[in-house]
Design an enzyme around this catalytic site. Structure first.
Site, PDB file in Angstrom:
ATOM      1  N   SER A  32       0.850  -1.193   0.000  1.00  0.00           N
ATOM      2  CA  SER A  32       0.000   0.000   0.000  1.00  0.00           C
ATOM      3  C   SER A  32       0.878   1.232   0.000  1.00  0.00           C
ATOM      4  CB  SER A  32      -0.890   0.009   1.242  1.00  0.00           C
ATOM      5  OG  SER A  32      -1.536   1.258   1.405  1.00  0.00           O
TER       6      SER A  32
ATOM      7  N   TYR B   8      -2.731  -0.594  10.481  1.00  0.00           N
ATOM      8  CA  TYR B   8      -2.720  -0.949   9.059  1.00  0.00           C
ATOM      9  C   TYR B   8      -1.417  -0.484   8.406  1.00  0.00           C
ATOM     10  CZ  TYR B   8      -4.167  -1.010   4.132  1.00  0.00           C
ATOM     11  OH  TYR B   8      -4.244  -1.237   2.788  1.00  0.00           O
TER      12      TYR B   8
END
Length: 676
Positions: free
Chosen positions: A553, A566
């Site tokens: 990501s 995250y």
């Protein structure tokens, strides 16, 4: 019902029953009249299954259509058996209209035999008689003058003349046994022809069953009996990548595993080494299985490492023997050797591994060798198995006409022969990746903890020759190992691993619980580590390199608000890419990452509540989140699941063969996430 409709119906029925013929084996035909588009008068035609088709799935488009007057006229200009291959090109000048499918080598057989309907089939029972040392006498004993024996001749124009002569000289006959090859039957109607084919097949099978020895493969061989099923499959899954790597020495292949009772019994009997060494006989068989299989000559209980070392030694011997076979028979105009690796590998107690350019080819090769086992059983039961000799096999394997057929095959897709394992493949980005990789030729294992979702995606992609679903929680080592074992049994191993499984919980630091932290790190950091570790074992065993892709990501670089668990898990994944690239490069395994921006549309993570929480963080409506993300990028474009899938393909399709340890931004340009 029209002549063509009758032919298609008969063909589909015959091809649907494996007792009648093997996949893509044999051909059928019908003669009749149609209107000549030039003169408007009647013209006599032959409709015959074209080259490369399959009887069980034959449609009118798979038929070659020829004028019978022109086809019969070829008899007058036939230059003789030494030049019979020239006649195949002549078939093109006999085509009616656009001609339909390309005529096969057996066209002359169908056109020259004086019967309205003709079947040429490869039934196991018929080939058993055709390969029996006493084949002519057995044919006479079983059928009298109703079915005649035709000695071995390579398929072609002369064989068509031979069968036609038998038909003319024996008007009461219903068909022939073709030495070393199969059967041909005929009839005045489609129903009569089909009945005659069935009579030959059933009578041969009944005779073998009634008169055959009970142990045609010899006595049980101590230590070679089948392993218990669970142990057998575990052993097969461990051996499959090793064997696939060996079988793919000259060119990559996909694998198929078979452990039917017939295969296991054959390998548990004393005569299997002798019979396997004789190879197959029917041309359709050995064109797909090669001249003979590689057979592991060790008991089933042999430890794995010892079996692997022996397989490697036997593989070297097989390659040397195959080169010698080629050199014994090749002439100046023979095609170049196509590869010296086996297509069939037999492991006592475990089963059969078959290989090909795709899953269907590998599966069909195994089916053909199973046919060959049935043929050997039948021939040995009533006589002695005597396949056509090696020189004849070479003439067909390296036939210029066969080479031309191979040259007509379409160019393989970029990921052909690659086996992909995609975690989180049941939705969102994973689903898009699975579809893209399959569309580019890969076999895909769709892995997801939601087995129903994985099965749905696999079904969307196609049948089990293209994609299979597996249920796997990436936090569970045993589940990962089991899923990868399923991949090895289905396709032979794994080449391309995509660590995509993920989730996100959007909370500020002070609201993030230990459970929130552990869950995200278990799934993404630990999960991708476990998948990579277990997949790397297979990749190393195969010895063919491979790719591991991490769907990380932009948050692995960019520090966004309310995202500590995250972002940290993604940063862990990002560094795993670098660490594994450094460690696995020696094995030819490339490890790269992809850093997408937020994927809203089609995303399982966003649909699960993450989207609403991120929208709240940025002060926008949830339905506007994708547009918000797009507007903050340089390109003003929204990132979609397909966008990420495109990057996976770009990294793995071959043009970036020298790239490893790279992170590819797929974020439409987020300056804060630029790699530094």
């Amino acid at each position: 019902m029209s002549v063509v409709d009758q032919l298609i119906d008969r063909s589909n029925r015959l091809g649907a029953d494996p007792r009648n013929t093997n996949y893509a084996g044999g051909n059928t035909s019908a003669k009749g009249t149609d209107t000549d588009p030039v003169t408007g008068g009647d013209v006599e035609l032959l409709w015959v299954k074209g080259s490369g088709g399959d009887l069980g799935t034959l449609t009118p488009g798979g038929l070659a259509v020829l004028r019978l007057d022109r086809l019969r006229a070829l008899v007058e200009v036939y230059p003789g058996v030494e030049r019979e291959d020239e006649m195949v090109a002549a078939f093109d000048f006999c085509l009616h209209g656009k001609g339909g499918a390309a005529p096969s080598i057996d066209t002359a057989m169908h056109g020259l035999v004086d019967a309205a309907h003709v079947d040429h089939l490869h039934p196991d029972s018929g080939i058993a008689l055709a390969t029996a040392a006493d084949g002519p006498a057995l044919t006479k004993e079983i059928f009298g003058d109703r079915v005649l024996w035709v000695p071995w001749r390579r398929p072609g124009f002369q064989l068509g003349l031979d069968i036609a002569a038998v038909r003319t000289a024996n008007p009461a006959a219903i068909g022939v046994i073709l030495g070393g090859h199969g059967i041909t039957a005929w009839g005045a109607t489609s129903a009569e022809c089909e009945a005659n084919s069935g009579e030959i097949i059933r009578a041969a099978a009944a005779y073998i069953a009634e008169h055959g020895r009970p142990d045609p493969f010899g006595a049980p061989l101590a230590g070679y009996e089948p392993l218990p099923e669970q142990e057998r499959h575990a052993r097969a899954a461990a051996l499959a990548p090793v064997i696939r790597g060996l079988a793919g020495t000259d060119r990559r292949v996909v694998g198929h595993y078979t452990d039917t009772p017939e295969v296991l019994d054959f390998l548990a009997r004393a005569e299997h080494p002798r019979l396997a060494a004789l190879g197959t006989s029917c041309p359709d068989h050995f064109l797909r299985t090669k001249v003979r299989p590689l057979v592991l000559d060790l008991p089933a209980s042999t430890p794995h490492d010892e079996a692997v070392e022996r397989l490697k030694t036997l593989h070297e011997q097989y390659r040397a023997d195959y080169r010698a076979y080629y050199e014994r028979h090749a002439t100046d105009d023979s095609p170049a050797m196509r590869g010296a690796d086996p297509a069939i590998v037999l492991v006592p107690g475990v089963g059969m591994f078959s290989f090909g350019a795709n899953k269907q080819t590998a599966r069909v090769a195994g089916e053909f060798y199973l046919n060959a086992i049935n043929v050997m059983r039948g021939a040995e039961a009533v006589s002695r198995y005597t396949p056509i000799d090696e020189a004849e096999k070479f003439r067909i394997e390296y036939w210029q006409l066969e080479e031309a057929k191979l040259q007509r095959l379409p160019t393989p897709k970029p990921l052909a022969t690659r086996i992909a394992f995609v975690t989180g493949g049941g939705s969102g980005i994973g689903r898009a990746i699975a579809h893209r990789l399959a569309g580019e030729g890969a076999c895909v294992v769709v892995a997801d903890r939601d087995g129903t979702a994985a099965a749905k995606v696999a079904a969307e992609i196609g049948g089990t020759d293209t994609a299979i679903p597996v249920t796997a929680d990436v936090t569970d080592t045993a589940a990962i190992v089991a899923a990868l074992h399923e991949a090895a049994l289905a396709f032979g191993g794994v080449d391309l691993v995509v660590n995509n499984a993920g989730l996100s919980i959007s909370k500020p630091l002070l609201e993030t619980t230990e459970a929130d932290w552990d869950l995200q790190h278990d799934v993404m950091a630990k999960g991708s580590f476990l998948v990579s570790r277990e997949a790397a074992r297979i990749l190393v065993d195969q010895g063919m390199g491979g790719d591991i892709i991490y769907i990380s990501s932009k948050n692995s670089i960019f520090a966004g608000p309310n995202n500590v668990a995250y972002g940290s898990a993604k940063a862990d994944q990002a560094h795993q890419v670098r660490l594994l690239a450094a460690e696995l490069g020696a094995h030819g395994i490339r490890v790269n990452g992809i850093n997408p921006d937020g994927v809203v549309r089609g995303s399982g993570i966003f649909a699960g509540g993450w989207g609403a929480k991120r929208a709240a963080v940025y002060g926008v409506k949830e339905q506007d989140l994708g547009a918000y993300y797009a507007q903050r990028t340089l390109l003003k474009l929204e990132v979609l699941p397909e966008t990420v899938a495109n990057a996976v393909f770009a990294l793995t399709a071959g043009d970036l063969s020298h790239t490893t340890g790279l992170h590819v931004p797929v974020d439409a340009g987020v300056p804060a996430a630029f790699l530094r």
